[in-house]
Design a protein around this motif. Structure first.
Motif, PDB file in Angstrom:
ATOM      1  N   PHE A  77      68.703   4.786 105.118  1.00 26.10           N
ATOM      2  CA  PHE A  77      68.606   4.671 103.668  1.00 26.10           C
ATOM      3  C   PHE A  77      68.309   6.025 103.033  1.00 26.10           C
ATOM      4  O   PHE A  77      68.924   6.410 102.043  1.00 26.10           O
ATOM      5  N   LEU A  78      67.359   6.771 103.615  1.00 25.80           N
ATOM      6  CA  LEU A  78      67.020   8.083 103.081  1.00 25.80           C
ATOM      7  C   LEU A  78      68.202   9.042 103.185  1.00 25.80           C
ATOM      8  O   LEU A  78      68.471   9.817 102.276  1.00 25.80           O
ATOM      9  N   LYS A  79      68.908   8.987 104.294  1.00 26.10           N
ATOM     10  CA  LYS A  79      70.078   9.846 104.485  1.00 26.10           C
ATOM     11  C   LYS A  79      71.138   9.529 103.445  1.00 26.10           C
ATOM     12  O   LYS A  79      71.734  10.428 102.859  1.00 26.10           O
ATOM     13  N   GLN A  80      71.353   8.241 103.186  1.00 25.19           N
ATOM     14  CA  GLN A  80      72.342   7.827 102.206  1.00 25.19           C
ATOM     15  C   GLN A  80      71.928   8.296 100.805  1.00 25.19           C
ATOM     16  O   GLN A  80      72.765   8.761 100.027  1.00 25.19           O
ATOM     17  N   CYS A  81      70.641   8.217 100.494  1.00 23.61           N
ATOM     18  CA  CYS A  81      70.156   8.655  99.186  1.00 23.61           C
ATOM     19  C   CYS A  81      70.342  10.158  99.003  1.00 23.61           C
ATOM     20  O   CYS A  81      70.737  10.614  97.933  1.00 23.61           O
ATOM     21  N   THR A  82      70.052  10.943 100.046  1.00 25.24           N
ATOM     22  CA  THR A  82      70.214  12.392  99.918  1.00 25.24           C
ATOM     23  C   THR A  82      71.676  12.768  99.774  1.00 25.24           C
ATOM     24  O   THR A  82      72.008  13.700  99.031  1.00 25.24           O
ATOM     25  N   VAL A  83      72.563  12.051 100.444  1.00 25.15           N
ATOM     26  CA  VAL A  83      73.996  12.324 100.298  1.00 25.15           C
ATOM     27  C   VAL A  83      74.437  11.995  98.885  1.00 25.15           C
ATOM     28  O   VAL A  83      75.206  12.748  98.278  1.00 25.15           O
ATOM     29  N   ARG A  84      73.957  10.887  98.351  1.00 27.53           N
ATOM     30  CA  ARG A  84      74.330  10.513  96.978  1.00 27.53           C
ATOM     31  C   ARG A  84      73.821  11.530  95.962  1.00 27.53           C
ATOM     32  O   ARG A  84      74.452  11.751  94.941  1.00 27.53           O
ATOM     33  N   LYS A  85      72.661  12.130  96.238  1.00 31.70           N
ATOM     34  CA  LYS A  85      72.139  13.135  95.316  1.00 31.70           C
ATOM     35  C   LYS A  85      72.992  14.400  95.330  1.00 31.70           C
ATOM     36  O   LYS A  85      73.141  15.070  94.323  1.00 31.70           O
ATOM     37  N   LYS A  86      73.561  14.738  96.488  1.00 29.57           N
ATOM     38  CA  LYS A  86      74.349  15.953  96.606  1.00 29.57           C
ATOM     39  C   LYS A  86      75.726  15.824  95.954  1.00 29.57           C
ATOM     40  O   LYS A  86      76.255  16.784  95.441  1.00 29.57           O
ATOM     41  N   PHE A  87      76.307  14.634  95.990  1.00 21.98           N
ATOM     42  CA  PHE A  87      77.665  14.443  95.512  1.00 21.98           C
ATOM     43  C   PHE A  87      77.699  13.466  94.349  1.00 21.98           C
ATOM     44  O   PHE A  87      76.870  12.574  94.238  1.00 21.98           O
ATOM     45  N   ARG A  88      78.709  13.658  93.499  1.00 22.04           N
ATOM     46  CA  ARG A  88      78.901  12.770  92.358  1.00 22.04           C
ATOM     47  C   ARG A  88      80.230  12.049  92.516  1.00 22.04           C
ATOM     48  O   ARG A  88      81.149  12.571  93.146  1.00 22.04           O
ATOM     49  N   PRO A  89      80.364  10.878  91.912  1.00 19.84           N
ATOM     50  CA  PRO A  89      81.633  10.148  92.014  1.00 19.84           C
ATOM     51  C   PRO A  89      82.760  10.895  91.291  1.00 19.84           C
ATOM     52  O   PRO A  89      82.520  11.644  90.338  1.00 19.84           O
ATOM     53  N   ILE A  90      83.998  10.677  91.747  1.00 19.80           N
ATOM     54  CA  ILE A  90      85.146  11.385  91.180  1.00 19.80           C
ATOM     55  C   ILE A  90      85.342  11.045  89.703  1.00 19.80           C
ATOM     56  O   ILE A  90      85.759  11.902  88.923  1.00 19.80           O
ATOM     57  N   GLU A  91      85.012   9.808  89.312  1.00 19.02           N
ATOM     58  CA  GLU A  91      85.166   9.416  87.903  1.00 19.02           C
ATOM     59  C   GLU A  91      84.256  10.248  87.000  1.00 19.02           C
ATOM     60  O   GLU A  91      84.650  10.689  85.926  1.00 19.02           O
ATOM     61  N   GLN A  92      83.034  10.472  87.466  1.00 17.25           N
ATOM     62  CA  GLN A  92      82.093  11.276  86.687  1.00 17.25           C
ATOM     63  C   GLN A  92      82.583  12.720  86.583  1.00 17.25           C
ATOM     64  O   GLN A  92      82.496  13.335  85.526  1.00 17.25           O
ATOM     65  N   LEU A  93      83.109  13.247  87.659  1.00 13.73           N
ATOM     66  CA  LEU A  93      83.641  14.609  87.631  1.00 13.73           C
ATOM     67  C   LEU A  93      84.835  14.720  86.685  1.00 13.73           C
ATOM     68  O   LEU A  93      84.961  15.705  85.942  1.00 13.73           O
ATOM     69  N   LYS A  94      85.711  13.719  86.692  1.00 13.83           N
ATOM     70  CA  LYS A  94      86.866  13.742  85.780  1.00 13.83           C
ATOM     71  C   LYS A  94      86.415  13.746  84.330  1.00 13.83           C
ATOM     72  O   LYS A  94      86.970  14.474  83.498  1.00 13.83           O
ATOM     73  N   GLU A  95      85.400  12.920  84.027  1.00 10.54           N
ATOM     74  CA  GLU A  95      84.882  12.887  82.654  1.00 10.54           C
ATOM     75  C   GLU A  95      84.330  14.248  82.234  1.00 10.54           C
ATOM     76  O   GLU A  95      84.580  14.717  81.115  1.00 10.54           O
ATOM     77  N   GLU A  96      83.585  14.890  83.130  1.00 12.97           N
ATOM     78  CA  GLU A  96      83.006  16.196  82.801  1.00 12.97           C
ATOM     79  C   GLU A  96      84.087  17.265  82.633  1.00 12.97           C
ATOM     80  O   GLU A  96      83.988  18.121  81.755  1.00 12.97           O
ATOM     81  N   PHE A  97      85.130  17.219  83.451  1.00 11.23           N
ATOM     82  CA  PHE A  97      86.213  18.194  83.308  1.00 11.23           C
ATOM     83  C   PHE A  97      87.042  17.935  82.055  1.00 11.23           C
ATOM     84  O   PHE A  97      87.560  18.874  81.451  1.00 11.23           O
ATOM     85  N   GLU A  98      87.165  16.672  81.656  1.00 11.18           N
ATOM     86  CA  GLU A  98      87.876  16.375  80.410  1.00 11.18           C
ATOM     87  C   GLU A  98      87.132  16.959  79.220  1.00 11.18           C
ATOM     88  O   GLU A  98      87.742  17.430  78.256  1.00 11.18           O
ATOM     89  N   LYS A  99      85.811  16.932  79.272  1.00  9.20           N
ATOM     90  CA  LYS A  99      85.013  17.536  78.196  1.00  9.20           C
ATOM     91  C   LYS A  99      85.264  19.035  78.114  1.00  9.20           C
ATOM     92  O   LYS A  99      85.163  19.642  77.055  1.00  9.20           O
ATOM     93  N   LEU A 100      85.572  19.650  79.254  1.00  9.85           N
ATOM     94  CA  LEU A 100      85.854  21.088  79.294  1.00  9.85           C
ATOM     95  C   LEU A 100      87.340  21.386  79.103  1.00  9.85           C
ATOM     96  O   LEU A 100      87.778  22.521  79.291  1.00  9.85           O
ATOM     97  N   ASN A 101      88.105  20.353  78.728  1.00  6.94           N
ATOM     98  CA  ASN A 101      89.549  20.464  78.564  1.00  6.94           C
ATOM     99  C   ASN A 101      90.245  20.874  79.858  1.00  6.94           C
ATOM    100  O   ASN A 101      91.223  21.622  79.853  1.00  6.94           O
ATOM    101  N   MET A 102      89.738  20.412  80.965  1.00  5.94           N
ATOM    102  CA  MET A 102      90.360  20.648  82.268  1.00  5.94           C
ATOM    103  C   MET A 102      90.658  19.292  82.888  1.00  5.94           C
ATOM    104  O   MET A 102      89.850  18.379  82.795  1.00  5.94           O
ATOM    105  N   LYS A 103      91.808  19.165  83.512  1.00  7.91           N
ATOM    106  CA  LYS A 103      92.147  17.903  84.160  1.00  7.91           C
ATOM    107  C   LYS A 103      92.103  18.097  85.661  1.00  7.91           C
ATOM    108  O   LYS A 103      92.740  18.988  86.205  1.00  7.91           O
ATOM    109  N   ILE A 104      91.323  17.240  86.325  1.00  2.73           N
ATOM    110  CA  ILE A 104      91.231  17.306  87.773  1.00  2.73           C
ATOM    111  C   ILE A 104      92.212  16.285  88.351  1.00  2.73           C
ATOM    112  O   ILE A 104      92.325  15.167  87.863  1.00  2.73           O
ATOM    113  N   GLU A 105      92.959  16.714  89.368  1.00  8.51           N
ATOM    114  CA  GLU A 105      93.946  15.845  89.994  1.00  8.51           C
ATOM    115  C   GLU A 105      93.650  15.736  91.485  1.00  8.51           C
ATOM    116  O   GLU A 105      93.246  16.713  92.119  1.00  8.51           O
TER     117      GLU A 105
END
Length: 142
Positions: A77-105
Motif C-alpha cells: 500500500f505504501l509503495k503504491q501511494c508513493t508511486v501515485r505521488k510521483k506520477f499524475r494521470p494522463i488526463e490531468q497532464l493533458k488538461e495542464e498542457f491545454e492551459k499552456l496551449n500545448m497538446k500532448i499526444e
C-alpha cells in the motif's frame, strides 16, 4: 531426533543405531499419535491460565504469519501511494498542457496520424518518406 514421551528407546549393538518404539496398549496394539496426545493433555481448558508448549508454539507461529501478511499488505500500500505521488494521470497532464496551449499526444495517436499522412494522396513523396521514417521509430519502440 526427538521422540515422543514414554517411548521405548534402545541402542542396537549390531548396527550401532538407536531405535525407538511407541508403548503398547494393554491389548498389544500401539496407540496412534492423536490418542497419545489426548492421554497426555486430556481436555484442553481454553479459559485456563496455562497452556502446553505445543499450543503456545502453534499460536506464536500463527501470530508471526499474520504479522508477515499485514506487513506485506502495508508495504504494498505504501509503495503504491508513493508511486501515485510521483506520477499524475494522463488526463490531468493533458488538461495542464491545454492551459499552456500545448497538446500532448500519445504514441498511438501520432502513429495514426503518420499512417493517414502516408495513405493520403495529397502528400508529396518527401512527406511520405518522412512519415515512414517517423513511423519506423514509433513501431520500433513497441
Amino acid at each position: 531426533q526427538a521422540v515422543p514421551a514414554g517411548s521405548h528407546v534402545r541402542l542396537n549393538l549390531q548396527t550401532g543405531e538407536r531405535e525407538a518404539k511407541l508403548p503398547d496398549r494393554e491389548n498389544g496394539e500401539s496407540d496412534t499419535r492423536e490418542e497419545r496426545r489426548r492421554k497426555r493433555l486430556g481436555k484442553v481448558d481454553v479459559d485456563a491460565n496455562s497452556f502446553t508448549s505445543e499450543e503456545l508454539k502453534k499460536a506464536l507461529a500463527k501470530m508471526k504469519e499474520s504479522e508477515k501478511a499485514e506487513r506485506k499488505v502495508s508495504f504494498l500500500f505504501l509503495k503504491q501511494c508513493t508511486v501515485r505521488k510521483k506520477f499524475r494521470p494522463i488526463e490531468q497532464l493533458k488538461e495542464e498542457f491545454e492551459k499552456l496551449n500545448m497538446k500532448i499526444e500519445t504514441d498511438y495517436e501520432i502513429m495514426v496520424k503518420l499512417i493517414s499522412k502516408f495513405n493520403s494522396s495529397a502528400s508529396t513523396l518527401d512527406e511520405k518518406i518522412a512519415a515512414l521514417y517517423d513511423l519506423e521509430y514509433y513501431v520500433h519502440q513497441v
